[in-house]
Design an enzyme around this catalytic site. Structure first.
Site, PDB file in Angstrom:
ATOM      1  N   ASP A 356       0.852  -1.190   0.000  1.00  0.00           N
ATOM      2  CA  ASP A 356       0.000   0.000   0.000  1.00  0.00           C
ATOM      3  C   ASP A 356       0.889   1.241   0.000  1.00  0.00           C
ATOM      4  OD1 ASP A 356      -2.997   0.849   0.673  1.00  0.00           O
ATOM      5  OD2 ASP A 356      -1.624   2.175   1.757  1.00  0.00           O
ATOM      6  N   ASN A 364      -2.647  12.819  -3.709  1.00  0.00           N
ATOM      7  CA  ASN A 364      -3.650  13.056  -4.753  1.00  0.00           C
ATOM      8  C   ASN A 364      -4.375  14.387  -4.539  1.00  0.00           C
ATOM      9  OD1 ASN A 364      -3.912  11.406  -6.915  1.00  0.00           O
ATOM     10  ND2 ASN A 364      -5.364   9.999  -5.991  1.00  0.00           N
ATOM     11  N   ASP A 373      -1.679   9.631 -10.769  1.00  0.00           N
ATOM     12  CA  ASP A 373      -1.567   8.562 -11.788  1.00  0.00           C
ATOM     13  C   ASP A 373      -0.114   8.288 -12.146  1.00  0.00           C
ATOM     14  OD1 ASP A 373      -4.249   8.297 -11.796  1.00  0.00           O
ATOM     15  OD2 ASP A 373      -4.592   9.194 -13.783  1.00  0.00           O
ATOM     16  N   GLU A 399      -4.518   2.416  -4.432  1.00  0.00           N
ATOM     17  CA  GLU A 399      -3.057   2.467  -4.310  1.00  0.00           C
ATOM     18  C   GLU A 399      -2.524   1.174  -3.702  1.00  0.00           C
ATOM     19  OE1 GLU A 399      -5.244   3.989  -2.446  1.00  0.00           O
ATOM     20  OE2 GLU A 399      -4.511   4.497  -0.454  1.00  0.00           O
TER      21      GLU A 399
END
Lengths: 476, 122
Positions: A356, A364, A373, A399
């Site tokens: 993770d 983000n 991205d 993620e």
């Protein structure tokens, strides 16, 4: 290795022993000797009557004498329609070509039953008339047999097309469609070679090949801009090619074709455009009717291939994560279940890594989804560079990543996880440093997909608890 | 029907069944049916009786042919079956490649010593 496409005339199948009886009866009734050669100039029947000289030279009516064999070979090869010939031992005979202009079936030789040089003009005219009558009878019988044979073949073709069209529209697996198409063409047309190339972007890749050296063609690639491929796709109709023309394409270098072999390459068009091409090398010309039937078959094949290709593409897209190219969560369960089963059956180890990215939501939110991205794509690349080709990487969620390591103990998987952690930690991502937490679990006997993933997830959670940018190995 | 002919038919039926089982593993039922239909048609140009061969997705049977032989014991069964097997193996070699077709042929040859070697030599 050189391969050779064999030539046989299968359109005219006549049982020789029944034919010999008929021929002998006709010869006795007309008091003339009859002898037939096949389309290649090889003896088909024996001399009907015991011609004194031939019996002496050729023993029992079969050609044994080299001089005779050479003479008849030459005579058959150069005969236009009919001719009056004299054999090396002075026998006069009338020679005829059997069959139509379009299709040569064989050759007929008619000789006087006794040794004569036919010096008398009247005697010669009488013999020629007799020979011509024999020719007409035999040619008509052969034509009738040929027509009956062809009707049988057409019935077989149509039955097959009907069955195949039913099957091809219901089968969606590309490999099965390819197998069905090539098998059917080899069986129906006794093709020496059959191959299917599928369009992949700007090239044609051979997906299936059957027959002489057909398997060696599989995987060969031909660019769409290749002059020969361009020529094939410049029209809707099939191209009739010689083996010399095909030799310019990879895979055909050592191939030879026997005289008479017809090589046709069909462009496969559908409403979607070019699907691919289909090649067939048949030992005899298919004729107008055969070609039409084959074209019907090819049209079905093109649609079936287009459907199966589309479905395969959709399936692939459904299995793969568009951003990272890894398998997606949907197929992870199936893949992991299969790997667990294999590990249990063969008794080898297997581990999974649950990973993770730390604080990804904040990244983000701060730098935008586009920047997020980029992080995901680069992280996937770093994972890919840290694992073996036999390991399977999957994007589990936003993620989260899962890596399956077949044949790997938990301790060794932890080393891989550490390699991944370090490579992420040290990579100069834009805006700020990125780290990840990883949990490693080794598969246990009777582990299910859920229990294994739960332990790896739990180990990852512990890594987070320890302050992130850590890895934990499941202790159980 | 003489006992010898009955035995021969039984022998060929077993041979054909073995061929069917061995080849359908690679070809699938549809291609198998098509292959047998093709060979039956070709051999029928010489021996009409081959059309009495029964075949479907469950396999192959010579029961009808055995019955016909009772009416006509002179039917050249050996020649007819050998032609059938020769053509069958020829097409099979194109479909599976010579190596695999040869494997099948060898396995059958061991069980039916001589028959296939004779057919190959035709």
């Amino acid at each position: 290795m050189r391969c050779y496409l064999v030539h046989t005339n299968l359109l005219l199948s006549v049982p020789v022993r029944y034919w010999q009886d008929f021929q002998d009866t006709l010869a006795r009734a007309t008091n003339a000797n009859i002898y037939i050669f096949d389309a290649n100039g090889a003896p088909f029947s024996r001399f009907s009557l015991p011609a004194e000289l031939c019996q002496e030279v050729n023993k029992g009516g079969k050609l044994h004498n080299e001089k005779c064999i050479d003479f008849y070979k030459l005579a058959c090869g150069s005969l236009e329609e009919k001719d009056m010939l004299t054999c090396p031992y002075g026998l006069k005979l009338c020679a005829y070509r059997l069959g139509s202009h379009a299709q040569r079936i064989g050759y007929l030789m008619v000789a006087p039953s006794r040794h004569t040089t036919l010096v008398e003009r009247e005697e010669e005219i009488a013999f020629i008339t007799k020979a011509h009558n024999i020719y007409r009878t035999i040619n008509e019988v052969f034509s009738a047999i040929l027509e009956k044979n062809l009707l049988g073949l057409r019935r077989l073709e149509l039955n097959s097309i009907y069955e195949i069209s039913r099957l091809m529209t219901s089968i969606v697996e590309l490999d099965r469609v390819l197998e069905l198409i090539t098998n059917s063409l080899i069986i129906i047309y006794q093709a020496d070679l059959c191959f299917v190339g599928l369009r992949e972007g700007d090239k044609i890749k051979v997906a299936q090949g059957k027959g002489v050296n057909g398997s060696q063609l599989i995987g060969k690639e031909w660019p769409l801009v290749h002059p020969l491929i361009e020529r094939i796709f410049s029209k809707v109709e099939p191209s009739s090619l010689s083996i010399e023309e095909l030799k310019v394409l990879p895979g055909f270098t050592g191939t030879e074709a026997a005289p008479g072999t017809e090589i046709m390459v069909y462009p496969l068009w559908t409403a979607l455009g070019i699907v691919g091409l289909l090649g067939i090398a048949a030992p005899v010309s298919l004729g107008d009717s055969g070609s039409k039937n084959l074209q019907i078959y090819i049209n079905f094949a093109a649609v079936a291939l287009a459907n199966a290709t589309l479905i395969r593409r959709l399936e692939r897209e459904a299995e793969t994560d568009y951003l990272t190219g890894f398998l997606n969560r949907r197929v992870l369960r199936d893949v992991l279940a299969a790997e667990l089963q294999r590990a249990a059956r063969y008794g080898y180890h297997m581990s999974v890594i649950f990973m993770d990215i730390d604080d990804f939501k904040a990244y983000n939110d701060t730098f935008g989804h586009l920047a997020g991205d980029v992080v995901l794509q680069k992280t996937a690349e770093l994972i890919k560079n840290s694992i073996r080709t036999t390991d399977i990487a999957c994007r589990y969620g936003g993620e989260e990543f899962i890596i399956i390591l077949p044949g790997t103990k938990g301790g060794d998987a932890a080393k891989v996880a550490e390699r991944i952690r370090k490579s992420i930690e040290t990579y100069p991502f834009p805006h700020r440093r990125i780290t990840a937490s990883l949990g490693v679990a080794q598969a246990k006997k009777n582990d299910s997909v859920d229990s294994l993933l739960a332990r790896a997830d739990q180990a990852c959670y512990q890594a987070k608890e320890r302050g992130k940018n850590h890895l934990c190995l499941d202790p159980s | 029907m003489s006992e010898i002919i009955e035995k021969r038919i039984g022998h060929y039926e077993t041979l054909l069944r073995e061929m069917w089982t061995a080849s359908s593993k690679y070809l699938g039922t549809f291609s198998m049916n098509l292959l047998v239909e093709r060979v039956v048609w070709e051999v029928s140009l010489e021996y009409k009786e081959i059309e009495l061969l029964q075949y479907d997705q469950n396999g192959i049977s010579c029961a009808k042919m055995a019955a016909r032989l009772e009416e006509n014991p002179d039917l050249p069964v050996e020649d007819m079956f050998m032609k059938f097997i020769t053509r069958y193996v020829e097409i099979l070699a194109r479909l599976l490649g010579h190596e695999r077709a040869e494997e099948i042929r060898k396995r059958l040859d061991e069980e039916f010593a001589g028959d296939l070697s004779a057919s190959r030599g035709e």
